[in-house]
Scaffold this motif. Structure first.
Motif, short mmCIF file in Angstrom:
data_model
loop_
_atom_site.label_atom_id
_atom_site.label_comp_id
_atom_site.label_asym_id
_atom_site.label_seq_id
_atom_site.Cartn_x
_atom_site.Cartn_y
_atom_site.Cartn_z
N LEU A 73 0.77 -1.23 0.03
CA LEU A 73 0.03 0.35 -0.05
C LEU A 73 0.91 1.02 0.03
CD1 LEU A 73 -2.99 -0.95 2.44
CD2 LEU A 73 -2.68 -1.31 0.01
N HIS A 74 2.19 1.12 0.31
CA HIS A 74 2.97 2.51 0.50
C HIS A 74 4.08 2.15 -0.62
CE1 HIS A 74 1.05 2.03 4.35
NE2 HIS A 74 1.42 3.44 4.53
N TRP A 75 3.77 1.36 -1.65
CA TRP A 75 4.79 1.28 -2.83
C TRP A 75 4.55 2.25 -3.73
CZ3 TRP A 75 4.44 -3.12 -6.82
CH2 TRP A 75 5.53 -3.28 -7.63
N THR A 76 5.63 2.95 -4.22
CA THR A 76 5.64 4.00 -5.17
C THR A 76 6.47 3.67 -6.41
OG1 THR A 76 6.96 5.50 -3.93
CG2 THR A 76 4.32 5.81 -3.64
N PRO A 77 6.40 4.22 -7.65
CA PRO A 77 7.16 4.00 -8.77
C PRO A 77 8.64 4.52 -8.68
CG PRO A 77 5.04 4.38 -9.73
CD PRO A 77 5.11 4.79 -8.03
N GLN A 78 9.65 3.99 -8.94
CA GLN A 78 11.04 4.49 -9.10
C GLN A 78 11.53 4.45 -10.40
OE1 GLN A 78 13.17 1.92 -6.27
NE2 GLN A 78 12.21 2.69 -4.41
N ALA A 79 12.67 5.22 -10.66
CA ALA A 79 13.14 5.30 -11.83
C ALA A 79 13.36 3.98 -12.43
CB ALA A 79 14.58 6.10 -11.65
N LYS A 80 13.75 2.89 -11.88
CA LYS A 80 14.13 1.56 -12.29
C LYS A 80 12.82 0.95 -12.83
CE LYS A 80 13.61 -0.72 -8.02
NZ LYS A 80 14.23 -1.72 -7.07
N HIS A 81 11.65 1.25 -12.41
CA HIS A 81 10.27 0.73 -12.59
C HIS A 81 10.16 1.31 -14.06
CE1 HIS A 81 9.55 0.25 -8.25
NE2 HIS A 81 9.90 -0.85 -8.86
N PHE A 82 10.14 2.89 -14.28
CA PHE A 82 10.05 3.30 -15.57
C PHE A 82 10.93 2.89 -16.83
CE2 PHE A 82 8.33 6.46 -12.61
CZ PHE A 82 7.21 6.72 -12.88
N ALA A 83 12.17 2.68 -16.36
CA ALA A 83 13.10 2.01 -17.26
C ALA A 83 12.84 0.80 -17.77
CB ALA A 83 14.67 1.91 -16.62
N LEU A 84 12.16 -0.25 -16.83
CA LEU A 84 11.86 -1.56 -17.14
C LEU A 84 10.62 -1.48 -17.94
CD1 LEU A 84 12.41 -3.44 -13.86
CD2 LEU A 84 13.52 -4.04 -15.96
N ALA A 85 9.73 -0.64 -17.68
CA ALA A 85 8.27 -0.53 -18.50
C ALA A 85 8.60 -0.24 -20.11
CB ALA A 85 7.42 0.40 -17.93
N ALA A 86 9.70 0.86 -20.01
CA ALA A 86 9.84 1.41 -21.40
C ALA A 86 10.47 0.33 -22.52
CB ALA A 86 10.93 2.51 -21.22
N ARG A 87 11.04 -0.81 -21.83
CA ARG A 87 11.53 -1.81 -22.46
C ARG A 87 10.84 -3.01 -22.87
NH1 ARG A 87 16.06 -0.38 -19.29
NH2 ARG A 87 15.79 -2.49 -18.31
N ALA A 88 9.77 -3.23 -21.96
CA ALA A 88 8.98 -4.29 -21.96
C ALA A 88 8.00 -4.75 -23.14
CB ALA A 88 7.90 -4.38 -20.79
N ARG A 89 8.03 -5.98 -23.32
CA ARG A 89 7.19 -6.20 -24.47
C ARG A 89 5.69 -6.60 -23.84
NH1 ARG A 89 9.45 -8.99 -29.04
NH2 ARG A 89 11.74 -8.08 -29.25
N VAL A 90 5.66 -6.87 -22.59
CA VAL A 90 4.24 -7.11 -21.87
C VAL A 90 4.58 -6.11 -20.46
CG1 VAL A 90 2.62 -8.52 -21.14
CG2 VAL A 90 3.77 -9.10 -23.34
N LEU A 91 3.38 -5.64 -20.17
CA LEU A 91 3.56 -5.21 -18.76
C LEU A 91 2.17 -5.90 -18.06
CD1 LEU A 91 3.98 -1.19 -19.08
CD2 LEU A 91 5.59 -3.02 -18.22
N VAL A 92 2.24 -6.30 -17.05
CA VAL A 92 1.49 -7.00 -16.20
C VAL A 92 1.17 -6.10 -14.96
CG1 VAL A 92 0.62 -9.07 -15.18
CG2 VAL A 92 1.88 -9.03 -17.33
N PHE A 93 0.22 -5.82 -14.52
CA PHE A 93 -0.22 -5.11 -13.57
C PHE A 93 -1.23 -6.08 -12.52
CE2 PHE A 93 1.17 -1.74 -16.02
CZ PHE A 93 1.90 -0.86 -15.28
#
Length: 374
Positions: free
Chosen positions: A186-206
């Protein structure tokens, strides 16, 4: 919005944002609640959890519910008292008088294992898991379990918080009741590494990450296919309603209870904007929505002892993989009706196979040798 062709079979090119837990699994003879005619399949939050020394697991609700589970003498699990945030049947009996549940069951088997939708989907997609943990022994145990099953993880450690965990109650009546203690998630917020991984991903699963977390990552732009598998907390979120994410989503995977809890206007917005939606209902099968149409697909028969844990993850992961197997340019190309029904049928078949697996494991994707319908 246009999207490139997607290959979701390449290891590590799927990125999963969701939790990994240590699950305490309790198995009883069914049904869990004798006054309910259909199996329960839901998740509830615990306000508190305190240890007990009498070998009893006790779940108490705010309106008088009392569910007691008697652990066997040789159980590796210790007793505890859980205070639930809402009545046990509040969701099942929405809009009706909510009956008070008083049940007492002997526990046939109890064990601990790796759990959490994030861990499950990361394994199913052979992807990278991004998950939050407290800086504690529980978090270290979960990360060790992830390594044992070859799930690559990018952890976010939150030193001031406790790692999350779940109590799962399964019955031979096909009930599944998950009771969650949520702190880090509940207190997890995105960090730079998350945006970098998302930018390269073929599939994003939330899957279980908060809607606010997903909205922040998706607003940064993404080149690939986006799947959303909500928990009930995502359905209930009034600050960032689920339907406001619809423009970003390509596939939404829910169960029937979650779908029923969405307001009519939210369902309409999702149906109008999300190319693919599946709603599963255990032995009653599933419904697929696409392009203003829907298809009802029966569940595949299952034989022998049934463990419903991870069946939903198996269905949804298989469905998306089968869709892309038959239409690599999805969502740029419209899907053929025959492909949609075939993918849902394959997913139902895999989910039925999953029911016989009790460890943290998934059935092999041997269906992929089948030619999709043309």
């Amino acid at each position: 919005m246009s999207h490139p062709a997607v290959n979701i079979t390449t290891p590590g090119r799927s990125v999963v944002f969701g939790p990994a837990y240590l699950d305490t699994v309790i198995v009883i003879e069914g049904p869990l609640v004798r006054t309910v005619s259909t199996p329960l399949d839901q998740s509830l939050s615990a306000v508190s959890c305190t240890p007990r020394t009498d070998g009893l697991l006790q779940l108490s609700g705010p309106t008088g519910d009392l569910l007691e589970l008697i652990l066997p003498a040789d159980s590796p699990i210790t007793g505890a008292s859980y205070q639930l945030r809402e009545p046990l049947l509040a969701r099942v009996c929405a809009g009706q008088t909510i009956p008070v549940v008083t049940e007492r069951h002997d526990v046939r088997r109890a064990y601990r294992q790796l759990g959490g939708m994030g861990a499950g989907y990361a394994k199913a997609f052979d992807g990278i898991l991004c998950a939050p943990f407290g800086q504690d022994a529980l978090g270290e145990t979960v990360q060790s379990l992830l390594a044992e099953v070859a799930v690559a993880v990018q952890p976010t450690r939150l030193p001031s918080l406790t790692s999350d965990q779940t109590l799962i109650i399964l019955s031979e009546h096909n009930d599944k009741l998950a009771i969650g203690e949520r702190h880090a998630l509940l207190h997890w917020t995105p960090q730079a590494k998350h945006f970098a991984l998302a930018a390269r991903a073929r599939v994003l699963v939330f899957c279980g990450a908060t809607n606010a977390f997903a909205a922040a990552v998706l607003a940064g732009g993404q080149p690939g296919l986006v799947m959303y598998a909500p928990s009930m907390r995502n359905i209930d979120d009034a600050a960032v309603p689920l339907h406001t994410l619809a423009p970003y989503l390509h596939y939404l995977a829910l169960n029937a209870l979650e779908w029923s809890q969405l307001a009519a206007h939210a369902r309409e917005a999702l149906l109008a904007q999300v190319p693919l939606i599946t709603v599963t209902e255990g032995p009653r099968g599933s419904r697929v929505f696409a392009s203003g149409r829907h298809w009802d697909v029966p569940a595949a028969p299952a034989a022998g002892p049934i463990d419903t844990n991870r069946a939903g993850e198996t269905y949804a992961a298989t469905f998306l993989k089968a869709i892309v197997h038959g239409c690599p340019l999805f969502p740029r190309h419209e899907l053929d009706d025959r492909l949609i029904v075939w993918a849902a049928t394959v997913a139902s078949r895999q989910a039925a196979r999953q029911l016989s697996l009790t460890d943290f494991a998934f059935p092999a994707d041997d269906w992929s040798s089948e030619p999709p319908p043309r």
